[in-house]
Structures are given as C-alpha cells and as structure tokens.
Design a protein around this motif. Structure first.
Motif, PDB file in Angstrom:
ATOM      1  N   ALA A 125       0.825  -1.207   0.000  1.00  0.00           N
ATOM      2  CA  ALA A 125       0.000   0.000   0.000  1.00  0.00           C
ATOM      3  C   ALA A 125       0.861   1.261   0.000  1.00  0.00           C
ATOM      4  CB  ALA A 125      -0.925  -0.005   1.221  1.00  0.00           C
ATOM      5  N   GLY A 126       1.961   1.237   0.790  1.00  0.00           N
ATOM      6  CA  GLY A 126       2.860   2.391   0.805  1.00  0.00           C
ATOM      7  C   GLY A 126       3.494   2.652  -0.550  1.00  0.00           C
ATOM      8  N   LEU A 127       3.951   1.568  -1.195  1.00  0.00           N
ATOM      9  CA  LEU A 127       4.525   1.731  -2.527  1.00  0.00           C
ATOM     10  C   LEU A 127       3.500   2.263  -3.522  1.00  0.00           C
ATOM     11  CD1 LEU A 127       6.727  -1.513  -2.766  1.00  0.00           C
ATOM     12  CD2 LEU A 127       7.511   0.852  -2.539  1.00  0.00           C
ATOM     13  N   ALA A 128       2.260   1.798  -3.401  1.00  0.00           N
ATOM     14  CA  ALA A 128       1.216   2.276  -4.293  1.00  0.00           C
ATOM     15  C   ALA A 128       0.959   3.768  -4.093  1.00  0.00           C
ATOM     16  CB  ALA A 128      -0.067   1.475  -4.068  1.00  0.00           C
ATOM     17  N   VAL A 129       0.934   4.182  -2.819  1.00  0.00           N
ATOM     18  CA  VAL A 129       0.724   5.620  -2.529  1.00  0.00           C
ATOM     19  C   VAL A 129       1.873   6.449  -3.067  1.00  0.00           C
ATOM     20  CG1 VAL A 129       0.541   7.302  -0.680  1.00  0.00           C
ATOM     21  CG2 VAL A 129      -0.753   5.179  -0.543  1.00  0.00           C
ATOM     22  N   VAL A 130       3.107   5.961  -2.845  1.00  0.00           N
ATOM     23  CA  VAL A 130       4.284   6.701  -3.337  1.00  0.00           C
ATOM     24  C   VAL A 130       4.267   6.789  -4.856  1.00  0.00           C
ATOM     25  CG1 VAL A 130       6.797   6.653  -3.508  1.00  0.00           C
ATOM     26  CG2 VAL A 130       5.687   6.184  -1.325  1.00  0.00           C
ATOM     27  N   ALA A 131       3.921   5.686  -5.501  1.00  0.00           N
ATOM     28  CA  ALA A 131       3.881   5.692  -6.963  1.00  0.00           C
ATOM     29  C   ALA A 131       2.803   6.644  -7.478  1.00  0.00           C
ATOM     30  CB  ALA A 131       3.628   4.265  -7.470  1.00  0.00           C
ATOM     31  N   ALA A 132       1.638   6.618  -6.810  1.00  0.00           N
ATOM     32  CA  ALA A 132       0.561   7.525  -7.234  1.00  0.00           C
ATOM     33  C   ALA A 132       0.975   8.987  -7.040  1.00  0.00           C
ATOM     34  CB  ALA A 132      -0.712   7.205  -6.452  1.00  0.00           C
ATOM     35  N   TRP A 133       1.596   9.280  -5.893  1.00  0.00           N
ATOM     36  CA  TRP A 133       2.043  10.650  -5.628  1.00  0.00           C
ATOM     37  C   TRP A 133       3.128  11.091  -6.614  1.00  0.00           C
ATOM     38  CZ3 TRP A 133       0.355  14.836  -3.817  1.00  0.00           C
ATOM     39  CH2 TRP A 133       1.204  15.885  -3.460  1.00  0.00           C
ATOM     40  N   TYR A 134       4.010  10.165  -6.976  1.00  0.00           N
ATOM     41  CA  TYR A 134       5.062  10.461  -7.956  1.00  0.00           C
ATOM     42  C   TYR A 134       4.444  10.789  -9.309  1.00  0.00           C
ATOM     43  CZ  TYR A 134       9.047   9.803 -11.051  1.00  0.00           C
ATOM     44  OH  TYR A 134      10.013   9.978 -12.009  1.00  0.00           O
ATOM     45  N   LEU A 135       3.456   9.982  -9.709  1.00  0.00           N
ATOM     46  CA  LEU A 135       2.787  10.252 -10.981  1.00  0.00           C
ATOM     47  C   LEU A 135       2.074  11.595 -10.957  1.00  0.00           C
ATOM     48  CD1 LEU A 135       1.305   6.704 -11.783  1.00  0.00           C
ATOM     49  CD2 LEU A 135       3.281   7.819 -12.852  1.00  0.00           C
ATOM     50  N   ILE A 136       1.444  11.924  -9.825  1.00  0.00           N
ATOM     51  CA  ILE A 136       0.767  13.228  -9.695  1.00  0.00           C
ATOM     52  C   ILE A 136       1.771  14.367  -9.803  1.00  0.00           C
ATOM     53  CG2 ILE A 136      -0.531  14.699  -8.122  1.00  0.00           C
ATOM     54  CD1 ILE A 136      -1.900  12.159  -7.088  1.00  0.00           C
ATOM     55  N   LEU A 137       2.913  14.217  -9.107  1.00  0.00           N
ATOM     56  CA  LEU A 137       3.949  15.258  -9.172  1.00  0.00           C
ATOM     57  C   LEU A 137       4.481  15.416 -10.595  1.00  0.00           C
ATOM     58  CD1 LEU A 137       6.027  14.679  -5.908  1.00  0.00           C
ATOM     59  CD2 LEU A 137       4.448  16.543  -6.416  1.00  0.00           C
ATOM     60  N   GLN A 138       4.685  14.285 -11.275  1.00  0.00           N
ATOM     61  CA  GLN A 138       5.157  14.354 -12.651  1.00  0.00           C
ATOM     62  C   GLN A 138       4.163  15.094 -13.540  1.00  0.00           C
ATOM     63  OE1 GLN A 138       8.567  13.567 -12.244  1.00  0.00           O
ATOM     64  NE2 GLN A 138       8.231  12.839 -14.331  1.00  0.00           N
ATOM     65  N   MET A 189       1.879  17.330 -12.521  1.00  0.00           N
ATOM     66  CA  MET A 189       1.883  18.740 -12.132  1.00  0.00           C
ATOM     67  C   MET A 189       3.106  19.454 -12.691  1.00  0.00           C
ATOM     68  SD  MET A 189       0.560  18.364  -8.179  1.00  0.00           S
ATOM     69  CE  MET A 189       0.780  20.100  -7.846  1.00  0.00           C
ATOM     70  N   THR A 190       4.267  18.783 -12.650  1.00  0.00           N
ATOM     71  CA  THR A 190       5.488  19.380 -13.194  1.00  0.00           C
ATOM     72  C   THR A 190       5.362  19.617 -14.695  1.00  0.00           C
ATOM     73  OG1 THR A 190       6.802  18.263 -11.492  1.00  0.00           O
ATOM     74  CG2 THR A 190       7.977  19.103 -13.409  1.00  0.00           C
ATOM     75  N   SER A 191       4.788  18.645 -15.389  1.00  0.00           N
ATOM     76  CA  SER A 191       4.602  18.791 -16.832  1.00  0.00           C
ATOM     77  C   SER A 191       3.666  19.948 -17.155  1.00  0.00           C
ATOM     78  CB  SER A 191       4.056  17.487 -17.408  1.00  0.00           C
ATOM     79  OG  SER A 191       3.816  17.621 -18.797  1.00  0.00           O
ATOM     80  N   ILE A 192       2.577  20.059 -16.378  1.00  0.00           N
ATOM     81  CA  ILE A 192       1.623  21.163 -16.593  1.00  0.00           C
ATOM     82  C   ILE A 192       2.295  22.505 -16.338  1.00  0.00           C
ATOM     83  CG2 ILE A 192      -0.502  22.209 -15.753  1.00  0.00           C
ATOM     84  CD1 ILE A 192      -1.539  19.369 -15.229  1.00  0.00           C
ATOM     85  N   GLN A 193       3.087  22.566 -15.244  1.00  0.00           N
ATOM     86  CA  GLN A 193       3.758  23.825 -14.920  1.00  0.00           C
ATOM     87  C   GLN A 193       4.783  24.188 -15.982  1.00  0.00           C
ATOM     88  OE1 GLN A 193       2.806  25.783 -12.376  1.00  0.00           O
ATOM     89  NE2 GLN A 193       4.176  27.315 -13.283  1.00  0.00           N
ATOM     90  N   GLN A 194       5.490  23.188 -16.522  1.00  0.00           N
ATOM     91  CA  GLN A 194       6.452  23.455 -17.585  1.00  0.00           C
ATOM     92  C   GLN A 194       5.762  23.987 -18.833  1.00  0.00           C
ATOM     93  OE1 GLN A 194       8.542  19.750 -18.045  1.00  0.00           O
ATOM     94  NE2 GLN A 194       9.953  20.160 -16.336  1.00  0.00           N
ATOM     95  N   GLU A 195       4.599  23.435 -19.131  1.00  0.00           N
ATOM     96  CA  GLU A 195       3.836  23.937 -20.274  1.00  0.00           C
ATOM     97  C   GLU A 195       3.412  25.386 -20.039  1.00  0.00           C
ATOM     98  OE1 GLU A 195       0.602  21.314 -20.874  1.00  0.00           O
ATOM     99  OE2 GLU A 195       1.828  19.652 -21.644  1.00  0.00           O
ATOM    100  N   ARG A 196       2.983  25.687 -18.801  1.00  0.00           N
ATOM    101  CA  ARG A 196       2.610  27.068 -18.480  1.00  0.00           C
ATOM    102  C   ARG A 196       3.816  28.000 -18.599  1.00  0.00           C
ATOM    103  NH1 ARG A 196      -1.083  26.186 -12.995  1.00  0.00           N
ATOM    104  NH2 ARG A 196      -2.881  25.197 -14.032  1.00  0.00           N
ATOM    105  N   ASN A 197       4.956  27.541 -18.090  1.00  0.00           N
ATOM    106  CA  ASN A 197       6.162  28.368 -18.180  1.00  0.00           C
ATOM    107  C   ASN A 197       6.546  28.631 -19.632  1.00  0.00           C
ATOM    108  OD1 ASN A 197       6.276  28.388 -15.401  1.00  0.00           O
ATOM    109  ND2 ASN A 197       7.815  26.770 -15.256  1.00  0.00           N
ATOM    110  N   ALA A 198       6.439  27.595 -20.460  1.00  0.00           N
ATOM    111  CA  ALA A 198       6.756  27.770 -21.879  1.00  0.00           C
ATOM    112  C   ALA A 198       5.789  28.763 -22.524  1.00  0.00           C
ATOM    113  CB  ALA A 198       6.713  26.421 -22.598  1.00  0.00           C
ATOM    114  N   PHE A 199       4.512  28.654 -22.179  1.00  0.00           N
ATOM    115  CA  PHE A 199       3.514  29.593 -22.725  1.00  0.00           C
ATOM    116  C   PHE A 199       3.811  31.018 -22.278  1.00  0.00           C
ATOM    117  CE2 PHE A 199      -0.502  31.879 -22.066  1.00  0.00           C
ATOM    118  CZ  PHE A 199      -0.967  31.916 -23.376  1.00  0.00           C
ATOM    119  N   LEU A 200       4.135  31.177 -20.964  1.00  0.00           N
ATOM    120  CA  LEU A 200       4.445  32.517 -20.451  1.00  0.00           C
ATOM    121  C   LEU A 200       5.696  33.078 -21.112  1.00  0.00           C
ATOM    122  CD1 LEU A 200       3.700  32.081 -16.639  1.00  0.00           C
ATOM    123  CD2 LEU A 200       2.352  33.343 -18.310  1.00  0.00           C
TER     124      LEU A 200
END
Length: 211
Positions: A31-44, A46-57
């Motif tokens: 369960a811990g590994l699943a939570v960590v993996a899910a959180w990692y995917l969420i962070l990835q 969010m990072t991708s979305i923020q990079q797209e925003r930065n590129a647009f800006l």
C-alpha cells in the motif's frame, strides 16, 4: 470418549501469527509503494503542466517585448513629429514678429535718435545707433520699458561720446550707443491682451446689504 490433541498446537499458532504478521507487513508495504507511486505520478503530471505554463508565459513575454519595442519606436517617432510640428508652428507664429519689432522701434524711438544696426537673435534684439543727447537714449529706454507692446527689458550696453558731421559740414557732438532688448512672442502678447479683457468682462461684486 475424550480426545487428546498431542500435536504442538502452540507452535502452530505461533506460526500462523507470524505468517499473518508478515502478510500484514507485505500489505502495508504494498500500500505504501502504491501511494508513493501515485504521488510520484501526480507530481510528474503537475510538473509537466507547470512546464507547459512556463513555456507559454515565456512565449507571451517574448511577444510583449517585441510589442514594447515597437511601442517605444512609435513613441520616439511621435515625439519627433511633435517637435517638427512645433518648429513649423513656431515659424508660422514668429514670421510676423520682425514687422511688429520694426513698428515698435518707429513708435518708441524719440526724435534725435538714429539707428545704424538692428539685429535679432531669437528673442534678443540688439540695436546700435547715434543720439543727439544722453537724454534721448534715456527716453528710448523708458518708452520701451513702460509702453512697448513687443519690446521689453531694455538694457543699455554702451554709450560714448563721438563727433559727427552735419549736412552743412559743421562738427557736432553726438553719442554712439548700443541697447539690448527682449522681444515678446506673439502668444505672450495675446495672453496679456486676454487678461485685461477677461477681467473687464467679469461681473463686479455686489456690495453687501446693511442690516
């Protein structure tokens, strides 16, 4: 009939508890590994979305910088055009000033004063001439200082005695002089004329009634 269990039941129970314990640990770890993996995917994500925003800006900022440069160029061109327009307007306004200056010299010059040179440089007028007496020069200074519409701030630069020859060949004592004056701009004359007119047209204050 009485049955007696001769098997080591305590060892069996201990083994079951240990197996359940390790199974719980495995489930918790999974369960811990699943939570960590899910959180990692969420962070990835969010990072991708923020990079797209930065590129647009960044792209929009570059566009704005180009527009700002264009605006600065347009402002410089507008200021240059305004300066040219003002220069043309000043020339049109000042084109009749020499006529007014000559008329003022004729009106304000007393008898016995003769000009030899008249030179205007911007708003400064320099005149040189010959006068029969010092009093004639003083009268010219008073006239331009008090009653001239276009000539102001007369300043005596030089006056000196000289000998002149009249038409009948008689030597007569004369005075060479130089005077510097300031020439008003047409808009200044118009503003001064409008001031008294506005004051005259204003309604007079009514006197207060006595009780």
């Amino acid at each position: 009939m009485i049955l007696i269990n001769l098997l080591p039941h305590r060892e069996e129970r201990r083994k079951r508890r240990k197996a359940a314990y390790f199974a719980g640990l495995g489930l918790a770890a999974g369960a811990g590994l699943a939570v960590v993996a899910a959180w990692y995917l969420i962070l990835q994500q969010m990072t991708s979305i923020q990079q797209e925003r930065n590129a647009f800006l960044t792209t929009e900022i570059r566009k704005l910088e180009v527009q700002i440069k264009d605006i600065a160029t347009l402002r410089a061109e507008i200021e240059s055009l305004k300066a040219r327009q003002k220069a043309v307007e000043d020339l049109q306004i000042d084109r009749n000033v020499p006529v007014h200056v000559l008329n003022e010299l004729v009106k304000q010059t007393p008898e016995g004063v003769y000009f030899t040179t008249v030179k205007q440089d911007g708003q400064t007028l320099s005149v040189s001439g010959v006068a029969q007496t010092n009093e004639r020069v003083s009268e010219f200074l008073r006239n331009t200082a008090n009653s001239s519409e276009w000539l102001v701030k007369p300043e005596l630069v030089e006056i000196k005695a000289s000998s002149g020859v009249t038409a009948n060949r008689e030597r007569k004592r004369l005075f060479d002089f130089s005077v510097r004056l300031s020439v008003k701009r047409p808009q200044d004359v118009t503003a001064e004329a409008a001031g008294p007119a506005a004051a005259a047209s204003a309604p007079a204050a009514k006197p207060a009634k006595k009780a």
